[in-house]
Design a protein around this motif. Structure first.
Motif, PDB file in Angstrom:
ATOM      1  N   ASN A   8       1.128  -1.188  -0.408  1.00 40.20           N
ATOM      2  CA  ASN A   8       0.348   0.374  -0.013  1.00 40.20           C
ATOM      3  C   ASN A   8       1.062   1.112   0.116  1.00 40.20           C
ATOM      4  O   ASN A   8       1.449   1.528   0.739  1.00 40.20           O
ATOM      5  CB  ASN A   8      -1.080   0.193   1.412  1.00 40.20           C
ATOM      6  CG  ASN A   8      -1.447   0.940   1.397  1.00 40.20           C
ATOM      7  OD1 ASN A   8      -1.337   2.186   0.721  1.00 40.20           O
ATOM      8  ND2 ASN A   8      -3.055   1.142   1.998  1.00 40.20           N
ATOM      9  N   ASP A   9       1.195   2.131  -1.017  1.00 34.05           N
ATOM     10  CA  ASP A   9       2.260   2.656  -1.666  1.00 34.05           C
ATOM     11  C   ASP A   9       1.310   4.328  -0.870  1.00 34.05           C
ATOM     12  O   ASP A   9       2.372   5.221  -0.146  1.00 34.05           O
ATOM     13  CB  ASP A   9       2.767   2.849  -3.066  1.00 34.05           C
ATOM     14  CG  ASP A   9       3.319   2.144  -3.202  1.00 34.05           C
ATOM     15  OD1 ASP A   9       4.011   1.093  -2.998  1.00 34.05           O
ATOM     16  OD2 ASP A   9       3.129   1.776  -4.642  1.00 34.05           O
ATOM     17  N   SER A  10       0.419   4.653  -1.432  1.00 37.71           N
ATOM     18  CA  SER A  10      -0.058   5.495  -0.231  1.00 37.71           C
ATOM     19  C   SER A  10      -0.362   5.371   1.222  1.00 37.71           C
ATOM     20  O   SER A  10      -0.348   6.618   1.998  1.00 37.71           O
ATOM     21  CB  SER A  10      -1.530   6.023  -0.767  1.00 37.71           C
ATOM     22  OG  SER A  10      -3.081   5.050   0.015  1.00 37.71           O
ATOM     23  N   GLU A  11       0.005   4.971   2.054  1.00 41.33           N
ATOM     24  CA  GLU A  11      -0.208   4.843   3.377  1.00 41.33           C
ATOM     25  C   GLU A  11       1.648   4.359   3.570  1.00 41.33           C
ATOM     26  O   GLU A  11       1.451   4.117   5.513  1.00 41.33           O
ATOM     27  CB  GLU A  11      -1.716   4.248   3.871  1.00 41.33           C
ATOM     28  CG  GLU A  11      -2.678   4.303   4.052  1.00 41.33           C
ATOM     29  CD  GLU A  11      -3.418   3.969   4.158  1.00 41.33           C
ATOM     30  OE1 GLU A  11      -3.419   2.995   5.492  1.00 41.33           O
ATOM     31  OE2 GLU A  11      -4.691   3.951   3.924  1.00 41.33           O
ATOM     32  N   HIS A  12       2.012   4.050   2.874  1.00 41.53           N
ATOM     33  CA  HIS A  12       3.580   3.392   2.886  1.00 41.53           C
ATOM     34  C   HIS A  12       3.324   2.153   4.123  1.00 41.53           C
ATOM     35  O   HIS A  12       4.655   1.917   4.552  1.00 41.53           O
ATOM     36  CB  HIS A  12       4.551   4.769   4.252  1.00 41.53           C
ATOM     37  CG  HIS A  12       3.897   5.749   3.124  1.00 41.53           C
ATOM     38  ND1 HIS A  12       5.091   5.718   1.771  1.00 41.53           N
ATOM     39  CD2 HIS A  12       3.416   6.536   3.494  1.00 41.53           C
ATOM     40  CE1 HIS A  12       4.392   6.723   1.431  1.00 41.53           C
ATOM     41  NE2 HIS A  12       3.617   7.765   2.322  1.00 41.53           N
ATOM     42  N   TYR A  13       2.865   0.831   3.939  1.00 45.61           N
ATOM     43  CA  TYR A  13       3.700  -0.465   4.104  1.00 45.61           C
ATOM     44  C   TYR A  13       3.184  -1.696   3.552  1.00 45.61           C
ATOM     45  O   TYR A  13       2.209  -1.309   2.146  1.00 45.61           O
ATOM     46  CB  TYR A  13       2.171  -0.435   5.662  1.00 45.61           C
ATOM     47  CG  TYR A  13       0.309  -0.714   5.218  1.00 45.61           C
ATOM     48  CD1 TYR A  13       0.145  -2.017   5.328  1.00 45.61           C
ATOM     49  CD2 TYR A  13      -0.541   0.058   5.453  1.00 45.61           C
ATOM     50  CE1 TYR A  13      -1.915  -2.352   5.067  1.00 45.61           C
ATOM     51  CE2 TYR A  13      -1.887   0.141   4.862  1.00 45.61           C
ATOM     52  CZ  TYR A  13      -1.879  -0.956   4.721  1.00 45.61           C
ATOM     53  OH  TYR A  13      -3.127  -0.927   4.353  1.00 45.61           O
ATOM     54  N   HIS A  39      11.253   0.037  -3.117  1.00 43.14           N
ATOM     55  CA  HIS A  39      11.187   0.897  -1.859  1.00 43.14           C
ATOM     56  C   HIS A  39      11.268   0.189  -0.279  1.00 43.14           C
ATOM     57  O   HIS A  39      10.394  -0.615  -0.049  1.00 43.14           O
ATOM     58  CB  HIS A  39      10.731   2.166  -1.995  1.00 43.14           C
ATOM     59  CG  HIS A  39       9.665   2.223  -2.074  1.00 43.14           C
ATOM     60  ND1 HIS A  39       9.099   2.027  -1.220  1.00 43.14           N
ATOM     61  CD2 HIS A  39       8.752   1.941  -3.331  1.00 43.14           C
ATOM     62  CE1 HIS A  39       7.745   2.274  -1.616  1.00 43.14           C
ATOM     63  NE2 HIS A  39       7.328   2.370  -3.082  1.00 43.14           N
ATOM     64  N   TYR A  41       9.250   0.445   3.304  1.00 46.91           N
ATOM     65  CA  TYR A  41       8.261   0.742   3.887  1.00 46.91           C
ATOM     66  C   TYR A  41       7.957   1.576   5.177  1.00 46.91           C
ATOM     67  O   TYR A  41       9.572   0.819   5.914  1.00 46.91           O
ATOM     68  CB  TYR A  41       6.922  -0.262   3.439  1.00 46.91           C
ATOM     69  CG  TYR A  41       6.748  -0.182   2.221  1.00 46.91           C
ATOM     70  CD1 TYR A  41       5.510   0.644   1.655  1.00 46.91           C
ATOM     71  CD2 TYR A  41       7.773  -1.126   1.685  1.00 46.91           C
ATOM     72  CE1 TYR A  41       5.538   0.264   0.346  1.00 46.91           C
ATOM     73  CE2 TYR A  41       7.238  -0.904   0.271  1.00 46.91           C
ATOM     74  CZ  TYR A  41       6.157  -0.708  -0.927  1.00 46.91           C
ATOM     75  OH  TYR A  41       5.666  -0.830  -1.660  1.00 46.91           O
ATOM     76  N   SER A  42       7.600   2.077   5.931  1.00 52.17           N
ATOM     77  CA  SER A  42       7.336   2.930   6.786  1.00 52.17           C
ATOM     78  C   SER A  42       6.952   1.278   8.165  1.00 52.17           C
ATOM     79  O   SER A  42       7.173   1.566   9.669  1.00 52.17           O
ATOM     80  CB  SER A  42       6.649   4.061   7.298  1.00 52.17           C
ATOM     81  OG  SER A  42       5.296   3.347   6.984  1.00 52.17           O
TER      82      SER A  42
END
Length: 100
Positions: A8-13, A39, A41-42
């Motif tokens: 989920n790139d928009s929420e970085h997970y 890349h 993720y958070s």
């Protein structure tokens, strides 16, 4: 394949879902699931709700993932059944992972 990766790139997970037996047969697929991402993720979530069996190799793979990802980033072990959750707690994985 017994592993699926949903980013989920928009929420970085990213969610790595494991189905069936989590054992040495998944070594390469599991490592690729987190190391071949485009890349960082958070947050990383390991969905274990469909895991029926876990062995010591799986514990080692989880530790390898923890060592490969920035220590400040959370890795959640989510959805494990009571038996597997007990193994994780006895192995003190609650010190390195967020077990839910």
């Amino acid at each position: 394949m017994s592993i699926t990766v949903t980013a989920n790139d928009s929420e970085h997970y990213v969610v790595i879902s494991i189905m069936g037996s989590f054992d040495f047969s998944l070594f390469n697929d599991f490592r690729a699931a987190y190391s071949d991402l485009p890349h960082a993720y958070s947050r990383y979530v390991i969905d274990m709700s469909m895991v029926e069996y876990l062995d010591s190799a799986a514990l080692g793979m989880l530790l390898s993932m923890r060592n490969a990802i920035d220590a400040t980033l959370p890795i959640e072990l989510k959805g494990a059944n009571d038996f597997i959750k007990n193994i994780l707690m006895i192995s003190r994985f609650d010190k390195r992972f967020d077990i839910q």
